[in-house]
Motif scaffolding. Structure first.
Motif, PDB file in Angstrom:
ATOM      1  N   GLY A 144       0.856  -1.183   0.000  1.00 57.98           N
ATOM      2  CA  GLY A 144       0.000   0.000   0.000  1.00 57.98           C
ATOM      3  C   GLY A 144       0.884   1.222   0.000  1.00 57.98           C
ATOM      4  N   HIS A 145       0.475   2.275   0.719  1.00 57.62           N
ATOM      5  CA  HIS A 145       1.410   3.396   0.858  1.00 57.62           C
ATOM      6  C   HIS A 145       1.437   3.928   2.282  1.00 57.62           C
ATOM      7  CE1 HIS A 145      -1.899   6.448  -0.550  1.00 57.62           C
ATOM      8  NE2 HIS A 145      -1.671   6.702   0.711  1.00 57.62           N
ATOM      9  N   ILE A 146       2.521   4.631   2.573  1.00 59.14           N
ATOM     10  CA  ILE A 146       2.689   5.279   3.871  1.00 59.14           C
ATOM     11  C   ILE A 146       3.036   6.736   3.628  1.00 59.14           C
ATOM     12  CG2 ILE A 146       3.321   3.251   5.245  1.00 59.14           C
ATOM     13  CD1 ILE A 146       6.268   3.977   4.838  1.00 59.14           C
ATOM     14  N   HIS A 189       1.014   4.721  -7.727  1.00 60.76           N
ATOM     15  CA  HIS A 189       1.247   6.164  -7.885  1.00 60.76           C
ATOM     16  C   HIS A 189       2.199   6.707  -6.835  1.00 60.76           C
ATOM     17  CE1 HIS A 189       0.367  10.402  -6.913  1.00 60.76           C
ATOM     18  NE2 HIS A 189       0.185  10.563  -8.216  1.00 60.76           N
ATOM     19  N   HIS A 190       1.981   6.357  -5.584  1.00 62.61           N
ATOM     20  CA  HIS A 190       2.981   6.637  -4.545  1.00 62.61           C
ATOM     21  C   HIS A 190       2.960   5.527  -3.508  1.00 62.61           C
ATOM     22  CE1 HIS A 190      -0.654   8.728  -3.051  1.00 62.61           C
ATOM     23  NE2 HIS A 190      -0.204   8.520  -1.844  1.00 62.61           N
ATOM     24  N   THR A 191       4.146   5.035  -3.234  1.00 59.40           N
ATOM     25  CA  THR A 191       4.352   4.086  -2.146  1.00 59.40           C
ATOM     26  C   THR A 191       4.701   4.840  -0.873  1.00 59.40           C
ATOM     27  OG1 THR A 191       5.022   2.240  -3.553  1.00 59.40           O
ATOM     28  CG2 THR A 191       5.977   2.297  -1.335  1.00 59.40           C
ATOM     29  N   ASN A 204       1.952   9.654   9.400  1.00 63.42           N
ATOM     30  CA  ASN A 204       0.708  10.396   9.220  1.00 63.42           C
ATOM     31  C   ASN A 204      -0.430   9.417   8.966  1.00 63.42           C
ATOM     32  OD1 ASN A 204      -1.259  11.515   6.988  1.00 63.42           O
ATOM     33  ND2 ASN A 204      -0.627  13.301   8.215  1.00 63.42           N
ATOM     34  N   HIS A 205      -0.274   8.530   7.964  1.00 66.94           N
ATOM     35  CA  HIS A 205      -1.259   7.481   7.733  1.00 66.94           C
ATOM     36  C   HIS A 205      -0.665   6.400   6.845  1.00 66.94           C
ATOM     37  CE1 HIS A 205      -2.126   9.747   3.925  1.00 66.94           C
ATOM     38  NE2 HIS A 205      -2.424   8.560   3.439  1.00 66.94           N
ATOM     39  N   PHE A 206      -1.306   5.236   6.860  1.00 65.27           N
ATOM     40  CA  PHE A 206      -1.011   4.215   5.855  1.00 65.27           C
ATOM     41  C   PHE A 206      -2.275   3.956   5.066  1.00 65.27           C
ATOM     42  CE2 PHE A 206      -2.383   1.613   9.479  1.00 65.27           C
ATOM     43  CZ  PHE A 206      -3.109   0.584   8.904  1.00 65.27           C
ATOM     44  N   MET A 207      -2.111   3.394   3.883  1.00 61.40           N
ATOM     45  CA  MET A 207      -3.237   3.211   2.967  1.00 61.40           C
ATOM     46  C   MET A 207      -3.327   1.771   2.505  1.00 61.40           C
ATOM     47  SD  MET A 207      -4.433   2.744  -0.372  1.00 61.40           S
ATOM     48  CE  MET A 207      -2.847   2.709  -1.195  1.00 61.40           C
ATOM     49  N   LEU A 208      -4.557   1.242   2.490  1.00 59.75           N
ATOM     50  CA  LEU A 208      -4.858  -0.049   1.888  1.00 59.75           C
ATOM     51  C   LEU A 208      -5.756   0.204   0.692  1.00 59.75           C
ATOM     52  CD1 LEU A 208      -5.760  -2.131   5.082  1.00 59.75           C
ATOM     53  CD2 LEU A 208      -3.533  -1.863   3.977  1.00 59.75           C
ATOM     54  N   PHE A 245     -11.595   7.137   2.050  1.00 58.17           N
ATOM     55  CA  PHE A 245     -11.897   7.919   3.248  1.00 58.17           C
ATOM     56  C   PHE A 245     -10.846   7.574   4.297  1.00 58.17           C
ATOM     57  CE2 PHE A 245     -13.672   4.744   6.215  1.00 58.17           C
ATOM     58  CZ  PHE A 245     -13.897   3.689   5.350  1.00 58.17           C
ATOM     59  N   TYR A 246     -10.766   8.419   5.327  1.00 60.29           N
ATOM     60  CA  TYR A 246      -9.751   8.268   6.370  1.00 60.29           C
ATOM     61  C   TYR A 246     -10.432   8.029   7.715  1.00 60.29           C
ATOM     62  CZ  TYR A 246      -6.299  10.277   3.107  1.00 60.29           C
ATOM     63  OH  TYR A 246      -5.486  10.509   2.029  1.00 60.29           O
ATOM     64  N   THR A 247      -9.868   7.089   8.467  1.00 64.30           N
ATOM     65  CA  THR A 247     -10.378   6.741   9.800  1.00 64.30           C
ATOM     66  C   THR A 247      -9.228   6.766  10.794  1.00 64.30           C
ATOM     67  OG1 THR A 247     -11.981   5.256   8.768  1.00 64.30           O
ATOM     68  CG2 THR A 247     -11.619   4.978  11.120  1.00 64.30           C
ATOM     69  N   VAL A 255      -5.735   5.721   8.952  1.00 68.21           N
ATOM     70  CA  VAL A 255      -5.628   4.765   7.854  1.00 68.21           C
ATOM     71  C   VAL A 255      -6.533   5.268   6.733  1.00 68.21           C
ATOM     72  CG1 VAL A 255      -7.452   3.239   8.765  1.00 68.21           C
ATOM     73  CG2 VAL A 255      -5.779   2.348   7.137  1.00 68.21           C
ATOM     74  N   GLU A 256      -6.049   5.182   5.505  1.00 71.76           N
ATOM     75  CA  GLU A 256      -6.840   5.530   4.326  1.00 71.76           C
ATOM     76  C   GLU A 256      -7.303   4.228   3.673  1.00 71.76           C
ATOM     77  OE1 GLU A 256      -4.635   7.567   1.267  1.00 71.76           O
ATOM     78  OE2 GLU A 256      -6.454   7.995   0.075  1.00 71.76           O
ATOM     79  N   TYR A 257      -8.585   4.148   3.383  1.00 75.85           N
ATOM     80  CA  TYR A 257      -9.169   2.945   2.775  1.00 75.85           C
ATOM     81  C   TYR A 257      -9.685   3.366   1.423  1.00 75.85           C
ATOM     82  CZ  TYR A 257     -11.070  -1.784   3.568  1.00 75.85           C
ATOM     83  OH  TYR A 257     -11.306  -3.133   3.556  1.00 75.85           O
TER      84      TYR A 257
HETATM   85 FE   LIG Z   1      -2.859   8.355   1.341  1.00 74.54          FE
END
Ligand SMILES: [Fe+2]
Length: 288
Positions: A144-146, A189-191, A204-208, A245-247, A255-257
Protein backbone atom coordinates in the motif's frame (compact mmCIF):
# COMPACT_ATOMS: atom_id res chain seq x y z
CA UNK A 1 18.62 0.89 -8.50
CA UNK A 2 15.28 1.14 -6.72
CA UNK A 3 13.52 -0.98 -4.13
CA UNK A 4 10.80 -3.21 -5.59
CA UNK A 5 7.92 -2.41 -3.26
CA UNK A 6 6.77 -1.76 0.27
CA UNK A 7 6.43 -5.22 1.78
CA UNK A 8 5.30 -4.76 5.37
CA UNK A 9 5.00 -2.31 8.23
CA UNK A 10 5.39 -2.68 11.98
CA UNK A 11 3.47 -0.55 14.47
CA UNK A 12 4.24 -0.11 18.16
CA UNK A 13 1.20 0.28 20.40
CA UNK A 14 -0.20 -0.32 23.86
CA UNK A 15 -3.66 -0.80 22.31
CA UNK A 16 -3.27 -4.40 21.11
CA UNK A 17 -6.86 -5.50 21.73
CA UNK A 18 -8.20 -2.38 20.01
CA UNK A 19 -5.86 -2.97 17.06
CA UNK A 20 -6.96 -6.60 16.80
CA UNK A 21 -10.59 -5.53 16.63
CA UNK A 22 -9.73 -2.70 14.22
CA UNK A 23 -7.73 -4.81 11.77
CA UNK A 24 -10.20 -7.72 11.73
CA UNK A 25 -13.54 -6.01 12.24
CA UNK A 26 -12.95 -2.80 10.29
CA UNK A 27 -10.08 -3.28 7.81
CA UNK A 28 -11.17 -6.85 7.10
CA UNK A 29 -7.68 -8.34 7.40
CA UNK A 30 -6.97 -11.95 8.35
CA UNK A 31 -5.44 -12.50 11.79
CA UNK A 32 -2.42 -14.81 11.47
CA UNK A 33 -0.79 -14.00 14.83
CA UNK A 34 1.53 -16.64 16.25
CA UNK A 35 2.68 -17.56 19.73
CA UNK A 36 4.69 -14.39 20.42
CA UNK A 37 3.18 -11.15 21.73
CA UNK A 38 2.82 -9.50 18.29
CA UNK A 39 -0.32 -9.29 16.20
CA UNK A 40 0.13 -10.08 12.51
CA UNK A 41 -2.36 -9.64 9.71
CA UNK A 42 -2.48 -11.06 6.21
CA UNK A 43 -4.14 -9.49 3.16
CA UNK A 44 -2.87 -11.54 0.19
CA UNK A 45 -0.49 -14.45 -0.46
CA UNK A 46 2.34 -12.96 1.62
CA UNK A 47 2.64 -14.47 5.11
CA UNK A 48 1.73 -11.12 6.72
CA UNK A 49 1.72 -7.42 5.90
CA UNK A 50 1.02 -5.56 9.16
CA UNK A 51 2.45 -6.34 12.59
CA UNK A 52 1.36 -4.63 15.81
CA UNK A 53 3.89 -5.02 18.61
CA UNK A 54 3.72 -3.92 22.25
CA UNK A 55 5.31 -0.51 22.75
CA UNK A 56 4.49 2.91 24.09
CA UNK A 57 5.23 5.02 21.00
CA UNK A 58 1.86 4.61 19.20
CA UNK A 59 3.70 5.00 15.91
CA UNK A 60 5.30 3.22 13.00
CA UNK A 61 8.35 1.39 14.34
CA UNK A 62 9.73 -0.27 11.20
CA UNK A 63 9.09 -0.54 7.50
CA UNK A 64 10.18 -3.33 5.17
CA UNK A 65 11.01 -2.90 1.49
CA UNK A 66 11.34 -5.86 -0.89
CA UNK A 67 14.49 -5.57 -3.05
CA UNK A 68 13.95 -8.59 -5.36
CA UNK A 69 17.31 -10.43 -4.93
CA UNK A 70 20.83 -10.37 -3.56
CA UNK A 71 22.33 -8.33 -6.39
CA UNK A 72 19.78 -5.55 -5.98
CA UNK A 73 20.20 -5.65 -2.20
CA UNK A 74 23.97 -5.18 -2.58
CA UNK A 75 23.50 -2.27 -4.99
CA UNK A 76 20.98 -0.48 -2.76
CA UNK A 77 23.15 -1.02 0.33
CA UNK A 78 26.05 0.51 -1.60
CA UNK A 79 23.89 3.51 -2.50
CA UNK A 80 23.10 3.98 1.21
CA UNK A 81 26.67 3.59 2.45
CA UNK A 82 27.83 6.07 -0.22
CA UNK A 83 25.43 8.58 1.36
CA UNK A 84 26.92 7.82 4.78
CA UNK A 85 24.24 5.51 6.20
CA UNK A 86 25.24 2.36 8.08
CA UNK A 87 23.64 -0.88 6.90
CA UNK A 88 23.72 -4.03 9.01
CA UNK A 89 22.74 -7.64 8.33
CA UNK A 90 20.41 -9.23 10.88
CA UNK A 91 19.53 -12.89 10.34
CA UNK A 92 17.52 -13.18 13.58
CA UNK A 93 15.39 -10.29 12.42
CA UNK A 94 15.06 -11.89 8.98
CA UNK A 95 13.65 -15.02 10.62
CA UNK A 96 11.15 -13.05 12.68
CA UNK A 97 10.03 -11.15 9.56
CA UNK A 98 9.61 -14.40 7.55
CA UNK A 99 12.15 -13.32 4.91
CA UNK A 100 15.35 -15.02 3.70
CA UNK A 101 17.88 -12.17 3.98
CA UNK A 102 17.51 -8.80 5.67
CA UNK A 103 19.66 -5.68 6.05
CA UNK A 104 18.59 -2.85 8.33
CA UNK A 105 19.36 0.84 8.53
CA UNK A 106 17.70 3.95 9.94
CA UNK A 107 16.37 6.88 7.96
CA UNK A 108 17.20 10.51 8.84
CA UNK A 109 14.32 10.68 11.36
CA UNK A 110 15.38 7.46 13.10
CA UNK A 111 12.82 5.15 11.50
CA UNK A 112 14.09 1.57 11.14
CA UNK A 113 14.17 0.67 7.44
CA UNK A 114 14.52 -3.01 6.54
CA UNK A 115 15.62 -4.17 3.08
CA UNK A 116 14.97 -7.81 2.28
CA UNK A 117 14.41 -10.47 -0.30
CA UNK A 118 12.85 -13.94 -0.05
CA UNK A 119 9.56 -13.03 1.63
CA UNK A 120 7.49 -16.06 2.60
CA UNK A 121 4.46 -16.59 0.40
CA UNK A 122 1.95 -19.03 1.79
CA UNK A 123 -0.79 -19.17 -0.81
CA UNK A 124 -1.80 -22.49 0.74
CA UNK A 125 -3.19 -20.40 3.62
CA UNK A 126 -5.75 -18.63 1.45
CA UNK A 127 -6.54 -15.03 2.41
CA UNK A 128 -10.12 -14.94 3.61
CA UNK A 129 -11.37 -11.60 4.86
CA UNK A 130 -13.44 -11.89 8.05
CA UNK A 131 -15.54 -9.00 6.73
CA UNK A 132 -15.93 -10.23 3.17
CA UNK A 133 -13.49 -7.79 1.53
CA UNK A 134 -13.12 -9.06 -2.04
CA UNK A 135 -9.36 -8.40 -2.03
CA UNK A 136 -6.58 -5.83 -1.89
CA UNK A 137 -4.40 -4.46 -4.68
CA UNK A 138 -0.87 -5.65 -3.86
CA UNK A 139 1.35 -7.76 -6.17
CA UNK A 140 3.84 -5.59 -8.05
CA UNK A 141 2.43 -2.54 -6.25
CA UNK A 142 3.30 -3.91 -2.80
CA UNK A 143 1.40 -3.51 0.46
CA UNK A 144 0.00 0.00 0.00
CA UNK A 145 1.41 3.40 0.86
CA UNK A 146 2.69 5.28 3.87
CA UNK A 147 2.89 9.02 4.49
CA UNK A 148 5.77 9.99 6.76
CA UNK A 149 6.30 13.16 8.74
CA UNK A 150 9.79 14.58 8.62
CA UNK A 151 11.68 17.40 10.24
CA UNK A 152 14.62 16.82 7.88
CA UNK A 153 13.08 17.28 4.44
CA UNK A 154 16.31 17.48 2.42
CA UNK A 155 18.01 14.48 4.06
CA UNK A 156 14.79 12.43 4.02
CA UNK A 157 14.26 13.07 0.28
CA UNK A 158 17.86 12.14 -0.47
CA UNK A 159 17.67 8.96 1.63
CA UNK A 160 14.58 7.67 -0.19
CA UNK A 161 15.52 8.82 -3.72
CA UNK A 162 19.30 8.43 -3.96
CA UNK A 163 19.49 5.73 -1.27
CA UNK A 164 16.43 3.55 -1.97
CA UNK A 165 15.87 4.68 -5.57
CA UNK A 166 12.40 6.23 -5.25
CA UNK A 167 11.31 8.58 -8.04
CA UNK A 168 9.29 11.79 -7.74
CA UNK A 169 5.64 11.40 -8.82
CA UNK A 170 4.19 14.80 -7.97
CA UNK A 171 3.71 17.40 -5.23
CA UNK A 172 0.69 18.95 -3.54
CA UNK A 173 0.66 22.31 -1.76
CA UNK A 174 -2.16 22.07 0.76
CA UNK A 175 -3.75 25.23 2.06
CA UNK A 176 -1.10 27.33 0.36
CA UNK A 177 1.57 26.34 2.87
CA UNK A 178 1.91 22.58 3.55
CA UNK A 179 3.94 20.78 0.84
CA UNK A 180 3.54 17.02 0.32
CA UNK A 181 6.02 15.10 -1.84
CA UNK A 182 4.85 11.85 -3.47
CA UNK A 183 7.35 9.15 -4.48
CA UNK A 184 7.01 5.89 -6.41
CA UNK A 185 9.17 2.79 -6.90
CA UNK A 186 6.72 0.69 -8.99
CA UNK A 187 3.38 1.27 -10.79
CA UNK A 188 1.66 2.38 -7.57
CA UNK A 189 1.25 6.16 -7.88
CA UNK A 190 2.98 6.64 -4.55
CA UNK A 191 4.35 4.09 -2.15
CA UNK A 192 5.72 6.86 0.05
CA UNK A 193 4.86 10.50 0.66
CA UNK A 194 6.72 13.02 2.81
CA UNK A 195 5.18 15.89 4.74
CA UNK A 196 6.77 18.42 7.09
CA UNK A 197 6.61 17.38 10.69
CA UNK A 198 4.30 19.18 13.09
CA UNK A 199 3.97 16.21 15.46
CA UNK A 200 7.30 14.47 15.99
CA UNK A 201 5.86 11.07 15.05
CA UNK A 202 6.85 9.10 11.95
CA UNK A 203 3.46 8.13 10.53
CA UNK A 204 0.71 10.40 9.22
CA UNK A 205 -1.26 7.48 7.73
CA UNK A 206 -1.01 4.22 5.86
CA UNK A 207 -3.24 3.21 2.97
CA UNK A 208 -4.86 -0.05 1.89
CA UNK A 209 -6.25 -0.24 -1.66
CA UNK A 210 -9.29 -2.48 -1.93
CA UNK A 211 -10.20 -4.32 -5.12
CA UNK A 212 -13.64 -2.75 -5.58
CA UNK A 213 -15.56 0.42 -4.81
CA UNK A 214 -18.09 -1.70 -2.95
CA UNK A 215 -15.28 -2.80 -0.60
CA UNK A 216 -14.74 0.87 0.29
CA UNK A 217 -18.48 1.45 0.71
CA UNK A 218 -18.86 -1.54 3.01
CA UNK A 219 -15.80 -0.38 5.01
CA UNK A 220 -17.40 3.06 5.33
CA UNK A 221 -20.54 1.40 6.72
CA UNK A 222 -18.45 -0.69 9.15
CA UNK A 223 -16.74 2.47 10.42
CA UNK A 224 -20.18 3.93 11.09
CA UNK A 225 -21.54 0.77 12.73
CA UNK A 226 -18.44 0.37 14.93
CA UNK A 227 -18.65 4.09 15.85
CA UNK A 228 -15.05 4.66 14.76
CA UNK A 229 -13.75 8.21 14.48
CA UNK A 230 -13.82 9.24 10.84
CA UNK A 231 -11.11 11.73 9.93
CA UNK A 232 -12.64 12.53 6.52
CA UNK A 233 -15.68 11.81 4.43
CA UNK A 234 -15.39 9.91 1.16
CA UNK A 235 -13.37 11.84 -1.41
CA UNK A 236 -11.24 11.63 -4.53
CA UNK A 237 -7.60 12.71 -4.52
CA UNK A 238 -6.34 15.10 -7.18
CA UNK A 239 -3.10 13.30 -7.87
CA UNK A 240 -3.67 9.52 -7.74
CA UNK A 241 -7.49 9.75 -8.33
CA UNK A 242 -8.04 7.37 -5.39
CA UNK A 243 -11.59 7.30 -4.01
CA UNK A 244 -11.13 6.86 -0.28
CA UNK A 245 -11.90 7.92 3.25
CA UNK A 246 -9.75 8.27 6.37
CA UNK A 247 -10.38 6.74 9.80
CA UNK A 248 -8.47 7.21 13.05
CA UNK A 249 -6.62 4.07 14.15
CA UNK A 250 -6.31 2.98 17.81
CA UNK A 251 -2.86 4.65 17.84
CA UNK A 252 -4.21 8.04 16.76
CA UNK A 253 -2.77 8.25 13.27
CA UNK A 254 -5.04 7.59 10.29
CA UNK A 255 -5.63 4.76 7.85
CA UNK A 256 -6.84 5.53 4.33
CA UNK A 257 -9.17 2.95 2.77
CA UNK A 258 -9.39 3.42 -0.97
CA UNK A 259 -10.10 2.14 -4.45
CA UNK A 260 -9.26 3.00 -8.03
CA UNK A 261 -5.91 4.81 -7.93
CA UNK A 262 -4.24 5.36 -11.30
CA UNK A 263 -0.76 3.94 -11.85
CA UNK A 264 2.45 5.48 -13.16
CA UNK A 265 4.64 4.20 -16.00
CA UNK A 266 7.95 5.14 -17.60
CA UNK A 267 6.28 8.05 -19.45
CA UNK A 268 5.00 9.67 -16.24
CA UNK A 269 5.53 13.43 -16.08
CA UNK A 270 6.01 15.00 -12.66
CA UNK A 271 3.06 17.25 -11.80
CA UNK A 272 2.06 19.74 -9.11
CA UNK A 273 -1.35 20.27 -7.49
CA UNK A 274 -2.66 23.02 -5.24
CA UNK A 275 -5.33 20.88 -3.58
CA UNK A 276 -5.33 17.32 -2.22
CA UNK A 277 -8.85 16.40 -3.27
CA UNK A 278 -11.01 16.89 -6.35
CA UNK A 279 -14.10 16.39 -4.19
CA UNK A 280 -14.84 15.21 -0.65
CA UNK A 281 -12.33 14.31 2.09
CA UNK A 282 -14.16 16.87 4.26
CA UNK A 283 -14.36 16.93 8.01
CA UNK A 284 -16.97 14.26 8.73
CA UNK A 285 -19.59 16.17 10.72
CA UNK A 286 -22.14 15.63 7.96
CA UNK A 287 -21.35 11.94 7.61
CA UNK A 288 -21.83 10.74 11.20
FE1 LIG B 1 -2.86 8.36 1.34
Amino acid sequence: MNVNCLGYIGIASEQLQAWQDFCSGFLGLMNVSGDDDALRFKMDDQAWRIAIEPGDKEDLSYVGFDVRNGNDLATICHQLTTLGYQVEADQNLAASRDVAVLMKTTDPDGLQVELYYGATENSEQVFVSPEGVSGFITGDQGFGHIVLYTGKETEKYQFYTEGLGFMLTDTILMGGQLMLTFLHCNPRHHTLALVSNPAGNHLNHFMLQAASLDDVGFAFDRAHNLELTLSTTLGCHTNDKMVSFYTQTPSGFDVEYGYGARVVDENWSVAHHNAASTWGHKRPTAAR
